[in-house]
Design a protein around this motif. Structure first.
Motif, mmCIF file in Angstrom:
data_model
loop_
_atom_site.group_PDB
_atom_site.id
_atom_site.type_symbol
_atom_site.label_atom_id
_atom_site.label_comp_id
_atom_site.label_asym_id
_atom_site.label_seq_id
_atom_site.Cartn_x
_atom_site.Cartn_y
_atom_site.Cartn_z
ATOM 1 N N VAL A 107 0.835 -1.082 0.052
ATOM 2 C CA VAL A 107 -0.181 -0.088 0.095
ATOM 3 C C VAL A 107 0.893 1.314 -0.031
ATOM 4 O O VAL A 107 0.480 2.142 -0.627
ATOM 5 C CB VAL A 107 -1.002 0.065 1.237
ATOM 6 N N ARG A 108 2.104 1.264 0.679
ATOM 7 C CA ARG A 108 2.990 2.356 0.570
ATOM 8 C C ARG A 108 3.697 2.595 -0.636
ATOM 9 O O ARG A 108 3.605 3.689 -1.155
ATOM 10 C CB ARG A 108 3.928 2.164 1.853
ATOM 11 N N LYS A 109 3.946 1.536 -1.197
ATOM 12 C CA LYS A 109 4.262 1.523 -2.770
ATOM 13 C C LYS A 109 3.337 2.116 -3.913
ATOM 14 O O LYS A 109 3.682 2.800 -4.555
ATOM 15 C CB LYS A 109 4.869 0.281 -3.148
ATOM 16 N N LEU A 110 2.121 1.744 -3.476
ATOM 17 C CA LEU A 110 1.043 2.248 -4.271
ATOM 18 C C LEU A 110 1.073 3.727 -4.127
ATOM 19 O O LEU A 110 0.744 4.569 -5.049
ATOM 20 C CB LEU A 110 -0.282 1.456 -4.057
ATOM 21 N N ALA A 111 1.061 4.014 -2.817
ATOM 22 C CA ALA A 111 0.648 5.493 -2.451
ATOM 23 C C ALA A 111 2.024 6.283 -3.166
ATOM 24 O O ALA A 111 1.918 7.399 -3.677
ATOM 25 C CB ALA A 111 0.720 5.812 -1.022
ATOM 26 N N LEU A 112 3.305 5.778 -3.170
ATOM 27 C CA LEU A 112 4.302 6.425 -3.881
ATOM 28 C C LEU A 112 4.331 6.685 -5.025
ATOM 29 O O LEU A 112 4.676 7.595 -5.612
ATOM 30 C CB LEU A 112 5.476 5.559 -3.157
ATOM 31 N N ALA A 113 3.604 5.565 -5.766
ATOM 32 C CA ALA A 113 3.676 5.638 -7.314
ATOM 33 C C ALA A 113 2.616 6.475 -7.543
ATOM 34 O O ALA A 113 2.790 7.428 -8.795
ATOM 35 C CB ALA A 113 3.203 4.260 -7.866
ATOM 36 N N HIS A 114 1.458 6.939 -6.924
ATOM 37 C CA HIS A 114 0.548 7.838 -7.149
ATOM 38 C C HIS A 114 0.978 9.292 -6.831
ATOM 39 O O HIS A 114 0.894 10.114 -7.584
ATOM 40 C CB HIS A 114 -0.875 7.762 -5.996
ATOM 41 N N LEU A 115 2.012 9.293 -5.686
ATOM 42 C CA LEU A 115 2.616 10.717 -5.685
ATOM 43 C C LEU A 115 3.337 10.994 -6.847
ATOM 44 O O LEU A 115 3.564 12.204 -7.210
ATOM 45 C CB LEU A 115 3.422 10.645 -4.386
ATOM 46 N N ASP A 116 4.591 10.073 -7.394
ATOM 47 C CA ASP A 116 5.145 10.193 -8.507
ATOM 48 C C ASP A 116 4.379 10.495 -9.562
ATOM 49 O O ASP A 116 4.919 11.197 -10.612
ATOM 50 C CB ASP A 116 5.862 8.881 -8.664
ATOM 51 N N ASN A 117 3.070 10.075 -9.614
ATOM 52 C CA ASN A 117 2.312 10.203 -10.678
ATOM 53 C C ASN A 117 1.460 11.525 -10.667
ATOM 54 O O ASN A 117 0.853 12.037 -11.528
ATOM 55 C CB ASN A 117 1.360 9.149 -11.132
ATOM 56 N N GLY A 118 1.756 12.302 -9.615
ATOM 57 C CA GLY A 118 1.160 13.728 -9.355
ATOM 58 C C GLY A 118 -0.048 13.723 -8.675
ATOM 59 O O GLY A 118 -0.762 14.730 -9.029
ATOM 60 N N ALA B 74 -1.668 13.194 -5.348
ATOM 61 C CA ALA B 74 -1.518 13.168 -4.042
ATOM 62 C C ALA B 74 -2.801 12.622 -3.270
ATOM 63 O O ALA B 74 -3.034 12.021 -2.353
ATOM 64 C CB ALA B 74 -0.879 14.353 -3.366
ATOM 65 N N MET B 75 -3.908 13.142 -4.008
ATOM 66 C CA MET B 75 -5.140 12.898 -3.424
ATOM 67 C C MET B 75 -5.557 11.315 -3.503
ATOM 68 O O MET B 75 -6.055 10.863 -2.627
ATOM 69 C CB MET B 75 -6.308 13.435 -4.213
ATOM 70 N N ALA B 76 -5.075 10.761 -4.698
ATOM 71 C CA ALA B 76 -5.264 9.217 -4.850
ATOM 72 C C ALA B 76 -4.317 8.791 -3.736
ATOM 73 O O ALA B 76 -4.825 7.574 -3.073
ATOM 74 C CB ALA B 76 -4.978 8.864 -6.260
ATOM 75 N N ALA B 77 -3.204 9.105 -3.500
ATOM 76 C CA ALA B 77 -2.330 8.613 -2.427
ATOM 77 C C ALA B 77 -2.840 8.551 -1.155
ATOM 78 O O ALA B 77 -2.912 7.663 -0.527
ATOM 79 C CB ALA B 77 -0.897 9.267 -2.598
ATOM 80 N N LYS B 78 -3.471 9.447 -0.835
ATOM 81 C CA LYS B 78 -4.037 9.662 0.513
ATOM 82 C C LYS B 78 -5.264 9.001 0.709
ATOM 83 O O LYS B 78 -5.686 8.240 1.639
ATOM 84 C CB LYS B 78 -4.490 11.356 0.848
ATOM 85 N N ALA B 79 -6.019 8.736 -0.581
ATOM 86 C CA ALA B 79 -7.384 7.904 -0.394
ATOM 87 C C ALA B 79 -6.880 6.440 -0.133
ATOM 88 O O ALA B 79 -7.624 5.592 0.258
ATOM 89 C CB ALA B 79 -7.828 8.128 -1.766
ATOM 90 N N VAL B 80 -5.761 5.995 -0.935
ATOM 91 C CA VAL B 80 -5.356 4.636 -0.874
ATOM 92 C C VAL B 80 -4.871 4.302 0.570
ATOM 93 O O VAL B 80 -5.455 3.152 1.170
ATOM 94 C CB VAL B 80 -4.195 4.334 -1.870
ATOM 95 N N LEU B 81 -4.204 5.218 1.008
ATOM 96 C CA LEU B 81 -3.875 4.875 2.496
ATOM 97 C C LEU B 81 -5.016 4.990 3.697
ATOM 98 O O LEU B 81 -5.153 4.179 4.415
ATOM 99 C CB LEU B 81 -2.740 6.210 2.998
#
Length: 595
Positions: free
Chosen positions: A454-465, A467-474
């Motif tokens: 889940v952290r890796k997925l959030a990091l990938a969302h952040l790298d993809n610009g 941040a909202m999706a990263a926070k939603a996943v977490l």
């Protein structure tokens, strides 16, 4: 004379029917024994059935199942051939044949047996459940989800189907999402100890301790010695800090669960918390041999308590550099060096630990290792374990383009496999292909979600610009796993970086039980509390963190900031800041907020 002849003729007609009834009853007794797992009683009943004239076809299926249950593969195969399985128990026999073929590693033959079972028995839920289990065992994890979804939607879906559906939902979606499926399984079979045990374990993992204990009591009312029920109660007691009660309950679980990883971990935790660190170390060493990633941090704690810093360093130093680790383990190595009075070693360990990021530990790959793995991968193209090891080595060796090439090919060969999807995500993220990494990680998480993925997925969302999706996943993970302490810390760190100190402080406070053993976690909490306006709590936590890790630059800087805010001694503040030398505050605090 004529009447005696008529009587004899009548007996000739009645006796076969009577024998047939006896044979049918013996077959039913054999079935019941097999359901109980009692192969010996089943074999005795089958001998009675044979003597009573039961058909060879009916006997073959059940005899094969009894032989397989005792582990006699050769005997089972004598009976379990499709040609011999032609009677009432043909579908059952074909399902047992599939289990036999799977046990011997012949997946295509197992699949063929289940296909024959579907043709003979129709679209039955229990057969499709077998298909799902076979697919999962064969590495087609996504296909297993498809099969169990279909099975659970059929009218004849029973407890076994619903229970396996619940287990897969728990893996792929989370604890909370799996509860309705466990409840349906238990509703269908309120006396099924396996279903009740899985349901109770899920409730316990969600923190619903009272409900979990209630369910375990239902199990014990039917089976006073059920080991799983006592184990779950021991876990609940341990989480409530009732260590004496937990030890007694664990002992009542008996030998049945003695060498399982979960039992070894809980036993080690209890001994460690109870002050028996030497016994804890022995238990955790046993676990480390079976599941090193599970045991690492707790074993490190036990070694530190025993003053075995040298042993700790010898066993774990390579792990931080070479393979995935946790921040907790990384910082324990710093404490190990300090315990030995090794100032230079503590500084080196600190530098290594500071490089740790939430996607996993820093990795280093050697050219020789990559060469060996390349040769192994070429010799067995598409073999999942070999290929994923090669991909990881390429990523570690800073060859992301080649890693991505190999990972894409592996994904084409095994589109439904968890490990292939995870490796593709790692390679894509290392290559800078964030969108592809998001897709691969999300596909892997749909099969088996865990905090690191889940952290890796959030990091990938952040790298993809995004941040909202990263926070939603977490946030979704936290909802599904309310007792998790790692992902809230990660999300809290992200919120701090975004300036939401209040939200971060609330989340990070939830990590307090773990933070007491993690000075970096306490520093992060103190920093968020400081900027959320809770200076008193910030100072208290910063002081605790500094006492735990005086060599930590983040601890020194956070304490300096908290003291300054509280109007503390200016000389002390200057002395704490001087520890960072020429480093700016941002540089000194980098380990706190590295994503």
């Amino acid at each position: 004379m004529r009447s005696r002849a008529l009587l004899f003729a009548a007996l000739l007609c009645v006796a076969p029917a009577g024998l047939a009834a006896q044979g049918g009853e013996a077959l039913r007794q054999a079935e019941a024994a097999l359901v109980r797992g009692d192969a010996v009683s089943a074999k005795i009943a089958l001998e009675h059935a044979a003597s009573a004239g039961a058909s060879a076809a009916d006997l073959a299926a059940l005899r094969g199942e009894a032989a397989l249950m005792t582990g006699d593969m050769e005997e089972a195969r004598k009976f379990l051939s499709p040609a011999r399985l032609s009677g009432t128990y043909r579908v059952r026999g074909l399902r047992v044949l599939a289990r036999l073929e799977q046990a011997e590693g012949n997946i295509p033959a197992a699949a063929n047996a289940l296909e024959l079972a579907l043709r003979a028995g129709g679209n039955k839920a229990d057969i499709w459940t077998d298909v799902a289990r076979l697919r999962y065992a064969a590495g087609n994890h996504a296909g297993a989800f498809d099969a169990i979804d279909y099975a659970a939607g059929l009218d004849d879906a029973g407890t076994g189907t619903l229970l396996y559906k619940a287990q897969l939902v728990r893996d792929g979606q989370g604890l909370r999402s799996s509860l309705p499926w466990f409840e349906r399984a238990v509703e269908l079979a309120p006396d099924d100890a396996t279903a009740l045990g899985e349901y109770a374990a899920t409730l316990a993992d969600m923190g619903r301790a009272t409900d979990a204990v209630t369910v375990t009591r239902q199990i014990l009312a039917r089976d006073r010695r059920n080991p799983q029920a006592f184990f779950i109660q021991a876990v609940v007691a341990a989480r409530a800090q009732k260590h004496g009660l937990a030890r007694r309950l664990l002992s009542r679980a008996g030998d049945a669960l003695e060498n399982r990883p979960a039992t070894l971990l809980v036993g080690g935790l209890l001994e460690n918390r109870g002050g028996a660190s030497r016994l804890a170390t022995e238990r955790l060493f046993d676990l480390f041999e079976i599941a090193p990633d599970v045991a690492a941090a707790e074993l490190a704690d036990a070694l530190l308590v025993d003053g075995e810093g040298v042993e700790l360093a010898a066993r774990f130093e390579g792990d931080v550099a070479v393979r995935q680790a946790s921040p907790a383990l990384a910082w324990r190595l710093v404490r190990s060096a300090e315990q030995q009075g090794d100032v230079a070693g503590a500084a080196t360990a600190f530098d290594t630990a500071a490089q740790w990021n939430w996607g996993g530990a820093v990795r280093r790959g050697s050219g020789a290792a990559i060469g060996r793995l390349a040769a192994a991968s070429a010799a067995s193209p598409g073999q999942i374990d070999t290929s994923t090891n090669y991909i990881r080595a390429l990523v570690a060796g800073r060859q992301p383009a080649r890693a991505l090439e190999v990972a894409r090919e592996l994904g084409r060969r095994h589109p439904g496999n968890f490990d292939a999807r995870l490796a593709l995500g790692d390679a894509a993220l290392a290559s800078g292909n964030a969108a592809e990494a998001v897709e691969a990680y999300a596909a892997a998480a749909a099969i088996r979600r865990g905090p690191q993925l889940v952290r890796k997925l959030a990091l990938a969302h952040l790298d993809n610009g995004n941040a909202m999706a990263a926070k939603a996943v977490l946030a979704d993970y936290i909802r599904e796993y309310p007792l998790d302490r790692d992902v809230p810390t990660f999300l809290g760190t992200l919120l701090v970086r975004e300036g939401d100190a209040g939200g971060a402080a609330a989340l990070l406070k939830a990590t307090w039980p773990e933070a007491r053993r993690d000075p970096l976690g306490l520093c992060r909490l103190a920093w968020a509390q400081l900027y959320a306006g809770d200076g008193e709590a910030a100072l208290r936590n910063a002081q605790t963190a500094y006492r735990m890790q005086r060599s930590s630059l983040p601890a020194a800087m956070v304490l300096a900031a908290a003291l300054e805010e509280a109007g503390g001694n200016a000389d002390t503040v200057r002395a704490l800041r001087a520890k960072a030398g020429d480093l700016s505050v941002d540089e000194a605090l980098r380990p706190l907020f590295a994503l």
